[in-house]
Design a protein around this motif. Structure first.
Motif, PDB file in Angstrom:
ATOM      1  N   ALA A  21      -4.550  -5.362   3.034  1.00 46.11           N
ATOM      2  CA  ALA A  21      -5.451  -4.213   2.900  1.00 46.11           C
ATOM      3  C   ALA A  21      -6.774  -4.630   2.281  1.00 46.11           C
ATOM      4  O   ALA A  21      -7.846  -4.179   2.710  1.00 46.11           O
ATOM      5  CB  ALA A  21      -4.786  -3.115   2.063  1.00 46.11           C
ATOM      6  N   ALA A  58      -8.560   2.014   2.430  1.00 46.46           N
ATOM      7  CA  ALA A  58      -7.701   0.835   2.300  1.00 46.46           C
ATOM      8  C   ALA A  58      -7.667   0.336   0.854  1.00 46.46           C
ATOM      9  O   ALA A  58      -6.604  -0.015   0.332  1.00 46.46           O
ATOM     10  CB  ALA A  58      -8.168  -0.268   3.242  1.00 46.46           C
ATOM     11  N   VAL A  62       2.003  -1.765   3.760  1.00 44.96           N
ATOM     12  CA  VAL A  62       1.185  -2.909   4.167  1.00 44.96           C
ATOM     13  C   VAL A  62       0.965  -3.769   2.919  1.00 44.96           C
ATOM     14  O   VAL A  62       0.651  -3.236   1.854  1.00 44.96           O
ATOM     15  CB  VAL A  62      -0.181  -2.442   4.732  1.00 44.96           C
ATOM     16  CG1 VAL A  62      -1.088  -3.615   5.025  1.00 44.96           C
ATOM     17  CG2 VAL A  62       0.026  -1.576   5.963  1.00 44.96           C
ATOM     18  N   THR A 107       0.832  -1.201   0.000  1.00 46.92           N
ATOM     19  CA  THR A 107       0.000   0.000   0.000  1.00 46.92           C
ATOM     20  C   THR A 107       0.866   1.251   0.000  1.00 46.92           C
ATOM     21  O   THR A 107       2.024   1.228   0.402  1.00 46.92           O
ATOM     22  CB  THR A 107      -0.902   0.053   1.246  1.00 46.92           C
ATOM     23  OG1 THR A 107      -0.074   0.018   2.411  1.00 46.92           O
ATOM     24  CG2 THR A 107      -1.902  -1.078   1.266  1.00 46.92           C
ATOM     25  N   ALA A 156      -4.397   0.310  -1.591  1.00 45.86           N
ATOM     26  CA  ALA A 156      -3.995  -0.940  -2.241  1.00 45.86           C
ATOM     27  C   ALA A 156      -3.900  -0.749  -3.752  1.00 45.86           C
ATOM     28  O   ALA A 156      -2.922  -1.169  -4.390  1.00 45.86           O
ATOM     29  CB  ALA A 156      -4.979  -2.055  -1.901  1.00 45.86           C
ATOM     30  N   VAL A 180      -4.182   5.172   6.130  1.00 48.00           N
ATOM     31  CA  VAL A 180      -3.707   3.819   5.866  1.00 48.00           C
ATOM     32  C   VAL A 180      -2.193   3.952   5.766  1.00 48.00           C
ATOM     33  O   VAL A 180      -1.684   4.849   5.098  1.00 48.00           O
ATOM     34  CB  VAL A 180      -4.294   3.278   4.540  1.00 48.00           C
ATOM     35  CG1 VAL A 180      -3.707   1.917   4.208  1.00 48.00           C
ATOM     36  CG2 VAL A 180      -5.801   3.224   4.603  1.00 48.00           C
ATOM     37  N   THR A 199      -8.789  -6.551   4.886  1.00 45.69           N
ATOM     38  CA  THR A 199      -9.357  -5.620   5.857  1.00 45.69           C
ATOM     39  C   THR A 199     -10.576  -4.915   5.273  1.00 45.69           C
ATOM     40  O   THR A 199     -11.607  -4.785   5.938  1.00 45.69           O
ATOM     41  CB  THR A 199      -8.296  -4.597   6.303  1.00 45.69           C
ATOM     42  OG1 THR A 199      -7.235  -5.304   6.943  1.00 45.69           O
ATOM     43  CG2 THR A 199      -8.870  -3.558   7.240  1.00 45.69           C
ATOM     44  N   SER A 200     -10.468  -4.466   4.034  1.00 44.27           N
ATOM     45  CA  SER A 200     -11.603  -3.811   3.374  1.00 44.27           C
ATOM     46  C   SER A 200     -12.796  -4.740   3.290  1.00 44.27           C
ATOM     47  O   SER A 200     -13.936  -4.334   3.537  1.00 44.27           O
ATOM     48  CB  SER A 200     -11.219  -3.358   1.960  1.00 44.27           C
ATOM     49  OG  SER A 200     -10.237  -2.370   2.016  1.00 44.27           O
TER      50      SER A 200
END
Length: 100
Positions: free
Chosen positions: A36, A78, A31, A7, A82, A27, A39-40
């Motif tokens: 990401a 996020a 990562v 990310t 990404a 964010v 998580t989304s």
């Protein structure tokens, strides 16, 4: 061989009064993109559950509406971080191949 896409930092406004120049949340850069995206997905699953309950019951309180807005904002941040990380990785790969 290309490494895993990461990310980029993506600052976002989650609450009224936050400004784009100095938001409270972001964010983090670096990562792994798959984290990401996961998580989304989890955030959006929670939103779906809240909205399903609201549709099945008697609507949604202002607190629940604010929670949905915050969760969607976080999920979007996020996803955007990404996506930009994927674009950066693709650009690096193209640059590396054009130099060969």
């Amino acid at each position: 061989m290309m490494g895993q896409a990461m990310t980029i930092q993506n600052r976002f406004c989650a609450y009224a009064g936050d400004t784009r120049e100095q938001p409270m949340f972001s964010v983090n850069a670096g990562v792994p993109v798959n984290s990401a995206l996961e998580t989304s997905s989890c955030l959006l699953s929670t939103v779906k559950q809240l909205l399903t309950c609201a549709a099945d019951d008697e609507g949604m309180s202002s607190t629940q509406s604010a929670a949905v807005l915050i969760l969607v904002t976080q999920a979007k941040a996020a996803l955007d971080a990404a996506w930009e990380g994927i674009d950066d990785a693709k650009d690096l790969l193209l640059t590396a191949h054009s130099g060969e």
